[in-house]
Design a protein around this motif. Structure first.
Motif, PDB file in Angstrom:
ATOM      1  N   PRO A 107     -17.691 -41.681  18.521  1.00  0.00           N
ATOM      2  CA  PRO A 107     -17.757 -42.065  17.903  1.00  0.00           C
ATOM      3  C   PRO A 107     -17.074 -43.888  17.546  1.00  0.00           C
ATOM      4  CG  PRO A 107     -15.545 -40.648  18.237  1.00  0.00           C
ATOM      5  CD  PRO A 107     -16.503 -40.653  19.672  1.00  0.00           C
ATOM      6  N   ALA A 108     -18.058 -43.964  16.470  1.00  0.00           N
ATOM      7  CA  ALA A 108     -17.666 -46.362  16.203  1.00  0.00           C
ATOM      8  C   ALA A 108     -16.599 -45.528  15.775  1.00  0.00           C
ATOM      9  CB  ALA A 108     -19.579 -45.585  15.469  1.00  0.00           C
ATOM     10  N   ARG A 109     -16.265 -47.066  15.747  1.00  0.00           N
ATOM     11  CA  ARG A 109     -14.709 -47.184  15.036  1.00  0.00           C
ATOM     12  C   ARG A 109     -14.587 -47.952  13.552  1.00  0.00           C
ATOM     13  NH1 ARG A 109     -13.567 -50.097  20.217  1.00  0.00           N
ATOM     14  NH2 ARG A 109     -14.265 -52.241  18.930  1.00  0.00           N
ATOM     15  N   VAL A 110     -14.510 -46.749  13.143  1.00  0.00           N
ATOM     16  CA  VAL A 110     -14.970 -47.379  11.926  1.00  0.00           C
ATOM     17  C   VAL A 110     -13.182 -47.874  10.671  1.00  0.00           C
ATOM     18  CG1 VAL A 110     -15.712 -46.718   8.781  1.00  0.00           C
ATOM     19  CG2 VAL A 110     -16.605 -45.847  11.134  1.00  0.00           C
ATOM     20  N   ALA A 111     -13.398 -48.856  10.156  1.00  0.00           N
ATOM     21  CA  ALA A 111     -11.749 -49.413  10.152  1.00  0.00           C
ATOM     22  C   ALA A 111     -11.534 -48.477   8.482  1.00  0.00           C
ATOM     23  CB  ALA A 111     -12.345 -50.755   9.513  1.00  0.00           C
ATOM     24  N   SER A 112     -12.442 -48.145   7.719  1.00  0.00           N
ATOM     25  CA  SER A 112     -12.137 -47.478   6.197  1.00  0.00           C
ATOM     26  C   SER A 112     -11.849 -45.977   6.591  1.00  0.00           C
ATOM     27  CB  SER A 112     -13.475 -47.844   5.003  1.00  0.00           C
ATOM     28  OG  SER A 112     -14.226 -47.971   6.264  1.00  0.00           O
ATOM     29  N   LYS A 113     -11.618 -44.989   6.134  1.00  0.00           N
ATOM     30  CA  LYS A 113     -11.198 -44.150   5.615  1.00  0.00           C
ATOM     31  C   LYS A 113     -12.743 -43.433   4.427  1.00  0.00           C
ATOM     32  CE  LYS A 113      -7.991 -43.415   8.135  1.00  0.00           C
ATOM     33  NZ  LYS A 113      -8.573 -43.694   9.773  1.00  0.00           N
ATOM     34  N   GLY A 114     -12.819 -42.294   4.493  1.00  0.00           N
ATOM     35  CA  GLY A 114     -13.377 -41.068   3.670  1.00  0.00           C
ATOM     36  C   GLY A 114     -14.768 -41.018   3.956  1.00  0.00           C
ATOM     37  N   ALA A 115     -15.374 -40.158   2.669  1.00  0.00           N
ATOM     38  CA  ALA A 115     -17.167 -39.649   3.255  1.00  0.00           C
ATOM     39  C   ALA A 115     -17.203 -40.536   3.497  1.00  0.00           C
ATOM     40  CB  ALA A 115     -17.197 -39.189   2.211  1.00  0.00           C
ATOM     41  N   VAL A 129     -20.610 -41.928   9.381  1.00  0.00           N
ATOM     42  CA  VAL A 129     -21.320 -42.971  10.162  1.00  0.00           C
ATOM     43  C   VAL A 129     -20.737 -42.592  12.023  1.00  0.00           C
ATOM     44  CG1 VAL A 129     -20.338 -45.245  10.999  1.00  0.00           C
ATOM     45  CG2 VAL A 129     -20.878 -45.001   8.577  1.00  0.00           C
ATOM     46  N   VAL A 130     -18.778 -41.724  11.168  1.00  0.00           N
ATOM     47  CA  VAL A 130     -18.841 -41.458  12.995  1.00  0.00           C
ATOM     48  C   VAL A 130     -20.069 -40.094  13.384  1.00  0.00           C
ATOM     49  CG1 VAL A 130     -17.170 -40.221  13.868  1.00  0.00           C
ATOM     50  CG2 VAL A 130     -15.880 -41.931  12.610  1.00  0.00           C
ATOM     51  N   ALA A 131     -20.044 -39.434  12.302  1.00  0.00           N
ATOM     52  CA  ALA A 131     -20.755 -38.145  12.708  1.00  0.00           C
ATOM     53  C   ALA A 131     -22.692 -38.986  13.305  1.00  0.00           C
ATOM     54  CB  ALA A 131     -21.007 -37.462  11.774  1.00  0.00           C
ATOM     55  N   ALA A 132     -22.834 -39.588  12.740  1.00  0.00           N
ATOM     56  CA  ALA A 132     -24.204 -40.725  13.136  1.00  0.00           C
ATOM     57  C   ALA A 132     -23.779 -41.332  14.459  1.00  0.00           C
ATOM     58  CB  ALA A 132     -24.810 -41.006  11.903  1.00  0.00           C
ATOM     59  N   SER A 133     -22.876 -41.796  14.467  1.00  0.00           N
ATOM     60  CA  SER A 133     -23.087 -42.770  15.775  1.00  0.00           C
ATOM     61  C   SER A 133     -22.944 -42.016  16.510  1.00  0.00           C
ATOM     62  CB  SER A 133     -21.749 -43.385  15.685  1.00  0.00           C
ATOM     63  OG  SER A 133     -20.364 -42.927  15.658  1.00  0.00           O
ATOM     64  N   TRP A 152     -24.536 -47.682  23.075  1.00  0.00           N
ATOM     65  CA  TRP A 152     -24.996 -48.242  22.021  1.00  0.00           C
ATOM     66  C   TRP A 152     -23.403 -48.517  21.106  1.00  0.00           C
ATOM     67  CZ3 TRP A 152     -30.958 -46.912  20.459  1.00  0.00           C
ATOM     68  CH2 TRP A 152     -31.436 -47.149  21.478  1.00  0.00           C
ATOM     69  N   THR A 153     -23.366 -47.840  21.396  1.00  0.00           N
ATOM     70  CA  THR A 153     -21.755 -47.496  20.589  1.00  0.00           C
ATOM     71  C   THR A 153     -20.844 -48.595  20.505  1.00  0.00           C
ATOM     72  OG1 THR A 153     -22.379 -45.023  19.434  1.00  0.00           O
ATOM     73  CG2 THR A 153     -20.557 -46.041  18.571  1.00  0.00           C
ATOM     74  N   LYS A 154     -20.627 -48.294  22.060  1.00  0.00           N
ATOM     75  CA  LYS A 154     -19.552 -49.631  22.831  1.00  0.00           C
ATOM     76  C   LYS A 154     -19.903 -51.025  21.755  1.00  0.00           C
ATOM     77  CE  LYS A 154     -17.403 -50.813  26.415  1.00  0.00           C
ATOM     78  NZ  LYS A 154     -17.521 -52.681  26.206  1.00  0.00           N
ATOM     79  N   ALA A 155     -21.339 -51.023  21.991  1.00  0.00           N
ATOM     80  CA  ALA A 155     -21.699 -53.014  21.853  1.00  0.00           C
ATOM     81  C   ALA A 155     -21.344 -52.524  20.222  1.00  0.00           C
ATOM     82  CB  ALA A 155     -22.868 -52.818  22.073  1.00  0.00           C
ATOM     83  N   LEU A 197     -26.921 -51.569  14.877  1.00  0.00           N
ATOM     84  CA  LEU A 197     -26.894 -51.773  15.797  1.00  0.00           C
ATOM     85  C   LEU A 197     -28.076 -52.428  16.274  1.00  0.00           C
ATOM     86  CD1 LEU A 197     -28.089 -47.963  17.239  1.00  0.00           C
ATOM     87  CD2 LEU A 197     -25.803 -48.681  17.561  1.00  0.00           C
ATOM     88  N   GLN A 198     -28.637 -52.721  15.231  1.00  0.00           N
ATOM     89  CA  GLN A 198     -29.850 -54.616  15.504  1.00  0.00           C
ATOM     90  C   GLN A 198     -28.444 -55.324  15.578  1.00  0.00           C
ATOM     91  OE1 GLN A 198     -31.970 -54.120  11.553  1.00  0.00           O
ATOM     92  NE2 GLN A 198     -34.255 -53.867  12.723  1.00  0.00           N
ATOM     93  N   ALA A 199     -27.827 -55.802  14.524  1.00  0.00           N
ATOM     94  CA  ALA A 199     -26.771 -56.444  14.426  1.00  0.00           C
ATOM     95  C   ALA A 199     -26.581 -57.167  15.712  1.00  0.00           C
ATOM     96  CB  ALA A 199     -26.491 -56.786  13.104  1.00  0.00           C
TER      97      ALA A 199
END
Length: 543
Positions: free
Chosen positions: A364-372, A377-381, A388-391, A435-437
């Motif tokens: 899972p991606a690290r996401v600083a915020s909480k909520g839906a 984002v966690v599920a999609a990552s 790629w996720t680590k990058a 990921l593109q960025a």
């Protein structure tokens, strides 16, 4: 869309060349499988003759040797004729596949002549060992016959000697007594016909070498007669098993035309028998000033490619497309075998499992915020390769929110980013922008393909390309043959890549990994080149 410029014509030929390589890979496998079937059937017929020679006994008697040798010779002659016929069928078909990319640029009689000359070249070609194709076929068939006859003769004589010794009350080795048994002789025949280093291996090696030679010669001749071309690039197959002279040929810039590019008539392809490499046409406008000034010797190229792996040249577009073709064929065969259809509802599970087993996913991606929004984002990552996720995680902090209006990704300072998402599909799309960025070198593969495909196409307003959609007046795109005009959208400003075509990557990944099964099937059907390149990157690109 009409091809209005040399660049557009080159892009069309490039796409057709990629398809021709995919078709040739499939045809190569088809021919090798047909050849294998011929050898298996011949082996089975020979085994049946061995059973006849043994009759009801437990061995083939010496007085049956002459009869059995005659029967085996008949079967081997039948095999030689069958695989000669298969090769005769394969050469013109392989040549036709090779010339197909140039059929829109050349007259039909030119293409027909190219195909005929390619086949004739293969038949007349004398290799370094002094053998032509007919000599090589004769040598393989003669060698097969001699090995089988010698093996059977030795087994029968050895078994007969042991049998007579036992009859006379003398001790005979157990293995000698069984040497002439039908089972033992048949096992030897199977090994000689279809085992490792067998007659089949030698025949398949010749088959692959010669049909690929016909394909490559026709392709090179078609390229040489097409206006605007300067030569062909030696394209190293991603399936190339280990480094050899092909690596040097594919890396050397000997003529100032670019790495691995050779003027017409100068290409070292094929570098060896059984080659897995190809050639691809190069056009004058594709040769850069850097290519022209970067002439080197073969020794310098050798030194460069033996540098540490971190310093080596990354995959080319053509290599990634070829890699993706191999992956897509494998996954589609798996889908067909498991579910009886190419695009079952279980397709996402097939690709997710293959990705997880091959490169690792589900981090899972690290996401600083909480909520839906963060949960989406966690599920999609988790769908994307772990590397790629680590990058993206290493790039900077990420926050997310869910909203009902149009989704977007907004970059911030120091690698920070905000994802505004609407549903799971839009989350996959916007996370691809993240990921593109984080990996602009990954995005550049998509932008390279966009530039080559849209060369000479004008910018058009999105609202004209898609009437009824609420696009702003300044949203523009190059149309190409994308299945949706939005894919060709170009942005301006900073950090938008070589062409500003940021939607090619995001839409490709959304359609490949997202929940819309209909869009994914359309993606594969109508833009197989981009579909295959996306798979090639998912399975083979690491930052």
């Amino acid at each position: 869309m009409a091809e209005r410029t040399p660049q557009a014509r080159a892009a069309a030929i490039r796409r057709a060349s990629a398809q021709a390589r995919a078709t040739m890979n499939e045809y190569d496998q088809e021919m090798l499988e047909q050849l294998r079937d011929l050898y298996l059937e011949a082996s089975q017929r020979i085994e049946a003759e061995i059973d006849k020679a043994a009759g009801a006994g437990d061995r083939v008697a010496l007085d049956r040797l002459y009869w059995l040798r005659f029967q085996i010779a008949q079967e081997l002659q039948r095999l030689a004729e069958a695989w000669q016929s298969l090769l005769d069928q394969g050469l013109p078909q392989a040549a036709a596949i090779g010339s197909t990319p140039f059929s829109s640029a050349l007259a039909k009689d030119q293409v027909d002549y190219i195909n005929t000359q390619a086949v004739e070249f293969v038949r007349r070609y004398t290799a370094a060992d002094g053998l032509q194709l007919s000599d090589r076929l004769w040598r393989i068939n003669k060698g097969t016959s001699q090995r089988i006859e010698n093996a059977i003769e030795m087994a029968i004589i050895r078994g007969d000697d042991a049998y007579r010794a036992a009859q006379a009350g003398m001790t005979a080795a157990p293995d000698a007594l069984g040497a002439a048994s039908p089972g033992k002789i048949k096992g030897t025949i199977r090994d000689l016909m279809t085992g490792r280093g067998s007659a089949l291996y030698n025949a398949q090696r010749v088959m692959r070498t010669e049909i690929n030679r016909a394909h490559g010669m026709a392709y090179q001749a078609g390229a040489a007669q097409t206006p605007g071309t300067v030569g062909t690039r030696f394209l190293l197959s991603p399936a190339h098993p280990e480094p050899d002279i092909c690596d040097v040929h594919a890396a050397a810039n000997l003529y100032g035309l670019g790495k691995g590019v050779y003027p017409h008539g100068k290409s070292p392809w094929p570098a060896h028998p059984n080659t897995l490499s190809y050639v691809v046409a190069v056009f004058e406008h594709e040769v850069s000033d850097q290519d022209k000034s970067g002439v080197e010797t073969e020794a310098q190229a050798q030194q460069r490619i033996t540098a540490p792996a971190s310093a080596r040249t990354p995959y080319t577009l053509d290599q990634l497309i070829t890699l993706g073709q191999e992956v897509s064929r494998k996954l589609l065969r798996q889908a067909k075998a498991q579910y009886g259809e190419l695009w079952p509802a279980k397709w996402p599970e097939i690709i997710y499992q293959a990705l997880n087993e091959t490169v690792g996913t589900n981090t899972p991606a690290r996401v600083a915020s909480k909520g839906a929004g963060a949960d989406l984002v966690v599920a999609a990552s988790r769908l994307f390769p772990d590397s790629w996720t680590k990058a993206a995680d290493d790039f900077g902090p990420l926050t997310a929110k869910k909203q009902d209006s149009r989704a977007f990704y907004r970059p911030g300072p120091n690698g920070a980013g905000l994802l505004a998402v609407r549903d799971f599909g839009s989350t996959v799309h916007e996370y691809a922008h993240r990921l593109q960025a984080a990996m602009p070198e990954l995005d550049d593969y998509f932008q390279q393909l966009h530039v080559s495909r849209t060369a000479g196409d004008p910018l058009r307003r999105m609202r004209d390309l898609s009437p009824g959609y609420p696009y702003a007046a300044n949203e523009v795109a190059r149309e190409d043959d994308y299945i949706h005009p939005y894919m060709g959208k170009e942005y301006s400003g900073r950090n938008v890549g070589r062409a500003g075509a940021l939607e090619v990557m995001s839409l490709s990944l959304e359609w490949m990994l997202g929940p819309n099964a209909i869009q994914r099937e359309r993606f594969a059907e109508y833009d197989r080149e981009l579909f295959d390149m996306t798979l090639g990157l998912l399975f083979h690109y690491a930052p």
